[in-house]
Design a protein around this motif. Sequence first.
Motif, PDB file in Angstrom:
ATOM      1  N   MET A   1       0.836  -1.202   0.000  1.00 16.65           N
ATOM      2  CA  MET A   1       0.000   0.000   0.000  1.00 16.65           C
ATOM      3  C   MET A   1       0.875   1.258   0.000  1.00 16.65           C
ATOM      4  SD  MET A   1      -3.372   0.560   2.321  1.00 16.65           S
ATOM      5  CE  MET A   1      -2.513   0.838   3.849  1.00 16.65           C
ATOM      6  N   LYS A   2       0.457   2.236  -0.753  1.00 22.36           N
ATOM      7  CA  LYS A   2       1.290   3.435  -0.838  1.00 22.36           C
ATOM      8  C   LYS A   2       1.145   4.297   0.408  1.00 22.36           C
ATOM      9  CE  LYS A   2      -2.208   6.099  -3.068  1.00 22.36           C
ATOM     10  NZ  LYS A   2      -2.827   6.220  -4.342  1.00 22.36           N
ATOM     11  N   ASN A   3       2.153   5.121   0.617  1.00 22.02           N
ATOM     12  CA  ASN A   3       2.106   6.093   1.699  1.00 22.02           C
ATOM     13  C   ASN A   3       1.371   7.339   1.243  1.00 22.02           C
ATOM     14  OD1 ASN A   3       3.429   4.780   3.713  1.00 22.02           O
ATOM     15  ND2 ASN A   3       5.417   5.716   3.348  1.00 22.02           N
ATOM     16  N   ILE A   4       0.436   7.782   2.046  1.00 21.67           N
ATOM     17  CA  ILE A   4      -0.234   9.057   1.778  1.00 21.67           C
ATOM     18  C   ILE A   4       0.668  10.170   2.314  1.00 21.67           C
ATOM     19  CG2 ILE A   4      -2.230  10.479   2.387  1.00 21.67           C
ATOM     20  CD1 ILE A   4      -3.004   8.241   0.494  1.00 21.67           C
ATOM     21  N   ARG A   5       0.864  11.188   1.519  1.00 18.21           N
ATOM     22  CA  ARG A   5       1.733  12.295   1.927  1.00 18.21           C
ATOM     23  C   ARG A   5       0.934  13.408   2.609  1.00 18.21           C
ATOM     24  NH1 ARG A   5       3.666  14.049  -3.594  1.00 18.21           N
ATOM     25  NH2 ARG A   5       2.017  12.690  -4.359  1.00 18.21           N
ATOM     26  N   ILE A   6       1.475  13.904   3.703  1.00 17.08           N
ATOM     27  CA  ILE A   6       0.879  15.039   4.409  1.00 17.08           C
ATOM     28  C   ILE A   6       1.762  16.262   4.150  1.00 17.08           C
ATOM     29  CG2 ILE A   6       0.130  15.947   6.648  1.00 17.08           C
ATOM     30  CD1 ILE A   6      -1.426  13.451   5.666  1.00 17.08           C
ATOM     31  N   ILE A   7       1.158  17.280   3.564  1.00 18.10           N
ATOM     32  CA  ILE A   7       1.944  18.390   3.017  1.00 18.10           C
ATOM     33  C   ILE A   7       1.451  19.740   3.545  1.00 18.10           C
ATOM     34  CG2 ILE A   7       2.807  19.422   0.887  1.00 18.10           C
ATOM     35  CD1 ILE A   7       2.115  16.853  -0.594  1.00 18.10           C
ATOM     36  N   PRO A   8       2.116  20.297   4.552  1.00 19.75           N
ATOM     37  CA  PRO A   8       1.748  21.646   4.975  1.00 19.75           C
ATOM     38  C   PRO A   8       2.020  22.641   3.846  1.00 19.75           C
ATOM     39  CG  PRO A   8       3.108  20.573   6.633  1.00 19.75           C
ATOM     40  CD  PRO A   8       3.179  19.728   5.396  1.00 19.75           C
TER      41      PRO A   8
ATOM     42  N   PRO B 121       4.072   7.950 -12.160  1.00 21.77           N
ATOM     43  CA  PRO B 121       5.237   7.626 -11.343  1.00 21.77           C
ATOM     44  C   PRO B 121       4.909   7.281  -9.885  1.00 21.77           C
ATOM     45  CG  PRO B 121       5.123   9.997 -11.752  1.00 21.77           C
ATOM     46  CD  PRO B 121       4.086   9.349 -12.615  1.00 21.77           C
ATOM     47  N   HIS B 122       5.826   6.514  -9.322  1.00 20.60           N
ATOM     48  CA  HIS B 122       5.817   6.217  -7.898  1.00 20.60           C
ATOM     49  C   HIS B 122       6.367   7.463  -7.212  1.00 20.60           C
ATOM     50  CE1 HIS B 122       8.188   3.960  -4.534  1.00 20.60           C
ATOM     51  NE2 HIS B 122       7.007   4.311  -4.089  1.00 20.60           N
ATOM     52  N   VAL B 123       5.486   8.210  -6.554  1.00 22.31           N
ATOM     53  CA  VAL B 123       5.892   9.448  -5.888  1.00 22.31           C
ATOM     54  C   VAL B 123       5.607   9.326  -4.404  1.00 22.31           C
ATOM     55  CG1 VAL B 123       5.581  11.950  -5.737  1.00 22.31           C
ATOM     56  CG2 VAL B 123       5.214  10.799  -7.916  1.00 22.31           C
ATOM     57  N   GLY B 124       6.593   9.586  -3.600  1.00 22.32           N
ATOM     58  CA  GLY B 124       6.361   9.627  -2.158  1.00 22.32           C
ATOM     59  C   GLY B 124       7.328   8.747  -1.386  1.00 22.32           C
ATOM     60  N   TRP B 125       6.991   8.526  -0.116  1.00 24.16           N
ATOM     61  CA  TRP B 125       7.888   7.806   0.795  1.00 24.16           C
ATOM     62  C   TRP B 125       7.577   6.325   0.757  1.00 24.16           C
ATOM     63  CZ3 TRP B 125      11.426  10.601   3.900  1.00 24.16           C
ATOM     64  CH2 TRP B 125      11.308  11.993   3.778  1.00 24.16           C
ATOM     65  N   ASN B 126       8.634   5.536   0.822  1.00 28.78           N
ATOM     66  CA  ASN B 126       8.430   4.102   0.855  1.00 28.78           C
ATOM     67  C   ASN B 126       9.595   3.435   1.578  1.00 28.78           C
ATOM     68  OD1 ASN B 126       7.285   1.595   0.324  1.00 28.78           O
ATOM     69  ND2 ASN B 126       6.805   2.113  -1.801  1.00 28.78           N
ATOM     70  N   LYS B 127       9.348   2.228   2.017  1.00 23.26           N
ATOM     71  CA  LYS B 127      10.337   1.509   2.829  1.00 23.26           C
ATOM     72  C   LYS B 127      11.379   0.819   1.971  1.00 23.26           C
ATOM     73  CE  LYS B 127       7.632   0.399   6.910  1.00 23.26           C
ATOM     74  NZ  LYS B 127       7.426   1.827   7.012  1.00 23.26           N
ATOM     75  N   VAL B 128      12.588   0.784   2.493  1.00 22.09           N
ATOM     76  CA  VAL B 128      13.650  -0.010   1.881  1.00 22.09           C
ATOM     77  C   VAL B 128      13.987  -1.140   2.841  1.00 22.09           C
ATOM     78  CG1 VAL B 128      16.085   0.006   1.189  1.00 22.09           C
ATOM     79  CG2 VAL B 128      14.583   1.908   0.536  1.00 22.09           C
ATOM     80  N   LYS B 129      14.126  -2.348   2.271  1.00 21.40           N
ATOM     81  CA  LYS B 129      14.613  -3.488   3.056  1.00 21.40           C
ATOM     82  C   LYS B 129      15.992  -3.821   2.521  1.00 21.40           C
ATOM     83  CE  LYS B 129      11.273  -6.236   2.128  1.00 21.40           C
ATOM     84  NZ  LYS B 129      10.547  -7.501   1.932  1.00 21.40           N
ATOM     85  N   SER B 130      16.969  -3.808   3.400  1.00 20.37           N
ATOM     86  CA  SER B 130      18.343  -3.971   2.936  1.00 20.37           C
ATOM     87  C   SER B 130      19.147  -4.812   3.915  1.00 20.37           C
ATOM     88  CB  SER B 130      18.983  -2.591   2.793  1.00 20.37           C
ATOM     89  OG  SER B 130      20.373  -2.695   2.633  1.00 20.37           O
TER      90      SER B 130
END
Lengths: 252, 201
Positions: A1-8, B121-130
């Motif tokens: 599941m993607k992360n939802i971004r919180i943007i002030p 595109p994949h935009v935003g934060w995501n986890k890395v497993k390393s």
Amino acid sequence: MKNIRIIPRLDIKGQNVVKPVHTEALRVVGNPKEFARRYYEEGADELIYLDIVASLYQRNLDFNLLKSVTDAIFIPVTVGGGIRTIHDINNALRSGADKVAINTHAVRCPEFLSEAAKEFGSQCIALYIEAKKQPNGTYEAFTDGGRERSGFNAIEWARRGIELGAGEILITSVDKDGTRRGYDLDLIKQIASFSPIPVIAHGGAGDPESVFKAIADGKADAVSASSIFHYRDFDVASVKNYLREKNINVRV
Amino acid sequence: MSSKIIIIDYGVGNLQSLKKAFKFFGVDAVVSEDANEILASDAIVLPGVGSFEAGMRGLKIRGLAEAVKAFAAKNKPVLGICLGAQLMLSEGHEFGVFEGLNIIPGKVVKFPELANGEKIPHVGWNKVKSPGGGVWNKDFYFVHSYILDPKNHENVFGLTTYGGREFCSVVKKGNIYGTQFHPEKSGEAGLEVIKNFINLI
């Protein structure tokens, strides 16, 4: 599941962060450097920085101020306000912006979106739409800080902006902006339902639940807010905690 | 610190934020498009945003492709970021097939069809497993439509899942690292990666 971004979002006029209501009726709320730093430390995923009068007065945003604001933070910053040329985008990027948000000039010259996307990549170009609900129930896009009609249907304009190469849609409800009465879910949903690119919702955040609704009901990919953060009703971390409890994926 | 870190300027991307990230640790990284300066440095950063072809073209017209390859061949520290990481592989499949720097065998391919209607595109934060420990197993900021597909498993140093697909988010070969994410935009987690890189020198 993607992360939802919180943007002030920081609305800038002169050297100050201001808070518009319905994109007008400005009130000075503080220093942009301090606000940016505070939101970075609270765990904001990105920031939006908009010079809200640059376009109206046909000037450029203050790149020195922008640089001083971005210098102390290490998250992506989307910058808008009076962006009219490739040169303006270059200046914004050199001053620490990662993306630019374009409204007024895109309405006047839609091909500019394509030109900009070709030069910098779609990921760098956000189409910024300020929408007002019309008596017949449709939404019209406005420019120059919510003052001028564009004659464009906001939903169709989003569709066209995507075709022209925008990489994100930043949609503000002028009617809800500054009211803290909840997002315009219908507006967000109408665009998010077809958009293959991320939709960032703005305007009307009043509490963590309203943010949750913009995501769960509006289907926003990212949520922007200003009043609730500026006036310390809630901090970024507490909004994220609430969302996590509701099973929305957010960055810790 | 007397050692020299070069941020390679080949006409793409926002170099300011990278410079700023090094500055955070008191390192004055130098932005350069000079092949000799690159070869004489202690570590290089290959940043970049844009298409694979434009990136390779940007390196070649400045005569930098060979310099970067020669530098990497000595196993001196290299950090490729986003497009910069992609260029380190053998070939890119974006708007055609283009030859890369071939520092790490592999190709750069489009994201496959994603589950749950996830967007590209994949935009935003995501986890890395390393396997790389605490520095690497964090959330980082991504913006990309194409992914790293190294040929050899030993070069896969980080994995990330998006839209039900696991992809390689970090490549590594000796002192050469490539991150699909942007450490300079990834808050404190990203700064740790930068610090880790500085410590390789």
